[in-house]
Design a protein around this motif. Structure first.
Motif, mmCIF file in Angstrom:
data_model
loop_
_atom_site.group_PDB
_atom_site.id
_atom_site.type_symbol
_atom_site.label_atom_id
_atom_site.label_comp_id
_atom_site.label_asym_id
_atom_site.label_seq_id
_atom_site.Cartn_x
_atom_site.Cartn_y
_atom_site.Cartn_z
ATOM 1 N N HIS A 1 0.831 -1.205 0.000
ATOM 2 C CA HIS A 1 0.000 0.000 0.000
ATOM 3 C C HIS A 1 0.867 1.257 0.000
ATOM 4 C CE1 HIS A 1 -3.343 2.660 0.761
ATOM 5 N NE2 HIS A 1 -2.757 3.117 1.851
ATOM 6 N N GLU B 1 -1.873 -4.761 -2.157
ATOM 7 C CA GLU B 1 -2.849 -4.336 -3.151
ATOM 8 C C GLU B 1 -2.373 -4.773 -4.531
ATOM 9 O OE1 GLU B 1 -4.133 -0.188 -0.893
ATOM 10 O OE2 GLU B 1 -2.825 -0.132 -2.633
ATOM 11 N N GLY C 1 -12.225 -8.781 -4.020
ATOM 12 C CA GLY C 1 -11.581 -7.516 -3.705
ATOM 13 C C GLY C 1 -12.444 -6.356 -4.154
ATOM 14 N N SER D 1 -9.903 0.425 -4.622
ATOM 15 C CA SER D 1 -9.646 1.352 -3.515
ATOM 16 C C SER D 1 -9.125 2.710 -3.981
ATOM 17 C CB SER D 1 -8.632 0.743 -2.540
ATOM 18 O OG SER D 1 -7.402 0.485 -3.200
ATOM 19 N N ARG E 1 -5.781 1.025 -7.917
ATOM 20 C CA ARG E 1 -5.382 0.039 -6.920
ATOM 21 C C ARG E 1 -6.600 -0.782 -6.512
ATOM 22 N NH1 ARG E 1 -0.301 0.277 -4.189
ATOM 23 N NH2 ARG E 1 1.113 1.400 -5.587
ATOM 24 N N VAL F 1 -7.866 -3.680 -3.587
ATOM 25 C CA VAL F 1 -7.560 -4.247 -2.275
ATOM 26 C C VAL F 1 -8.235 -5.604 -2.137
ATOM 27 C CG1 VAL F 1 -7.832 -3.949 0.220
ATOM 28 C CG2 VAL F 1 -7.279 -1.992 -1.206
#
Length: 372
Positions: A63, A211, A244, A247, A263, A265
């Motif tokens: 991250h 991520e 997921g 994000s 991204r 997550v």
């Protein structure tokens, strides 16, 4: 006698013709027996509960990834970590030649000591002038002058102390420390190299939830939103999918690639997940219901010319294929949305360009299309 001998060639000719016809018939029977049976991969079509989503490739990243560099310039004399090293907060990463910084700290200490001595002198002069004023040996102007000198010396000492503290800090900056727990993912400088202040020496991937970093093309930018649910497949873990959500997504395109950095997550714990692993992210739309009569198929199931696409439908009883015209509605990176195929029909998904109408086939595998 002449007529009798004339009949012989005719009988031979007739026998030859009959023999030839028998041989031709046998050849046809052999051809039927030797009809080619091709292996194909198939799937059972089914009405999907979700619209197909594009699949984008990405890389597992931390991250927060921080390039670590010295706050001052100098010659790199030592680097204690390599790529992949796991480090703890406060651990020594590298050092530069501290000689110049140490000399600056020594000079600053001397300046501070001099400022303290100056302050002590003018303070005594100021106190003495106040005593003489009480005895009327000096004027008030003299006392005011001594007071101004005392105030100036006080401020000079503050400045010298600040310079001393700065120089000592810079001497400490000759050692580069890890500012968090994590792993080294990149090395950018080698011992012997002269680096400027701020030049990255290593890149530290901080510990935390990993991520998937990916680039979203322009045609999908408006369709990808924060919080969108996705399915993630890792090439190192074939056959498994992980849930997921999106994000982050950049508001501006990269000037070189014209893609938008995003991204994703993980919504679940993934065992043995390593940084740098390659991942495939399916940008599904879980809340979008597929209209009736529309079927999702792999792109490999289509054949034919533009505007006249077809698929091969398998007759399960006879194990023969028949061409089925379809209408293409939507195409993604890996799938196609069509109408004209009924739920439950068996569709060939691999080897379509090697088949012909009515050809017998053998199935390699049959899977239920889930639409995920």
């Amino acid at each position: 006698m002449h007529d009798r001998f004339a009949l012989v060639p005719r009988r031979l000719k007739l026998a030859a013709v009959l023999t030839l016809m028998a041989l031709l018939g046998a050849c046809k029977d052999d051809a039927k027996l030797q009809e080619e049976v091709r292996p194909v991969r198939v799937m059972t079509a089914g009405a999907d509960a979700q619209l197909p989503g594009a699949e984008l490739n990405g890389t597992v990243r931390a991250h927060v990834e921080t390039p670590l560099g010295f706050r001052i310039g100098g010659k790199l004399i030592e680097r204690r970590v390599e790529i992949g090293a796991v480090v703890k907060k406060g651990q020594v990463i590298a050092r530069i030649d501290p000689q110049d910084a140490a000399l600056n700290a020594t000079a600053a200490d001397a300046q501070a000591a001099l400022a303290r001595a100056q302050l002590a002198k003018v303070k005594m002069d100021y106190e003495r002038s106040k005593a003489l004023l009480a005895q009327k040996f000096v004027s008030q102007a003299e006392v005011d002058t001594r007071k101004a000198s005392f105030d100036a010396a006080t401020e000079s000492l503050k400045q010298a102390e600040a310079q001393r503290q700065l120089a000592n800090n810079q001497a400490a900056y000759a050692t580069l420390l890890a500012d968090a727990d994590g792993a080294i993912t990149k090395v950018s400088a080698e011992p012997g190299q002269v680096v400027a202040a701020g030049t990255p020496i290593v890149t530290l991937a901080r510990d935390g939830v990993p991520e998937v970093a990916l680039d979203v093309p322009e045609n999908l930018h408006g369709k990808v939103k924060l919080g969108d649910k996705v399915l993630i497949r890792l090439w190192a873990m074939q056959g498994r999918e992980f849930k997921g959500h999106v994000s982050e997504i950049s508001a501006a395109a990269d000037p070189a690639s014209r893609t938008y950095a995003a991204r994703v997550v993980f919504d679940e714990v993934v065992p043995q997940l390593g940084l740098g692993m390659t991942a495939s992210v399916r940008l599904a739309a879980p809340d979008a219901v597929m209209p009736s009569g529309q079927i999702r198929l792999p792109l490999t199931a289509l054949f034919g010319e533009t505007g006249k696409q077809q698929v091969w439908r398998l007759d399960a009883k006879a194990n023969r294929v028949h061409a089925l015209p379809v209408k293409v509605l939507t195409i993604t990176d890996t799938a196609v949305l069509v109408s004209g195929v009924k739920p439950g029909e068996i569709i060939v998904t691999a080897g379509v360009h090697l088949l012909r109408e009515g050809q017998p086939v053998t199935r390699l595998a049959a899977t239920k299309e889930s639409g995920a």
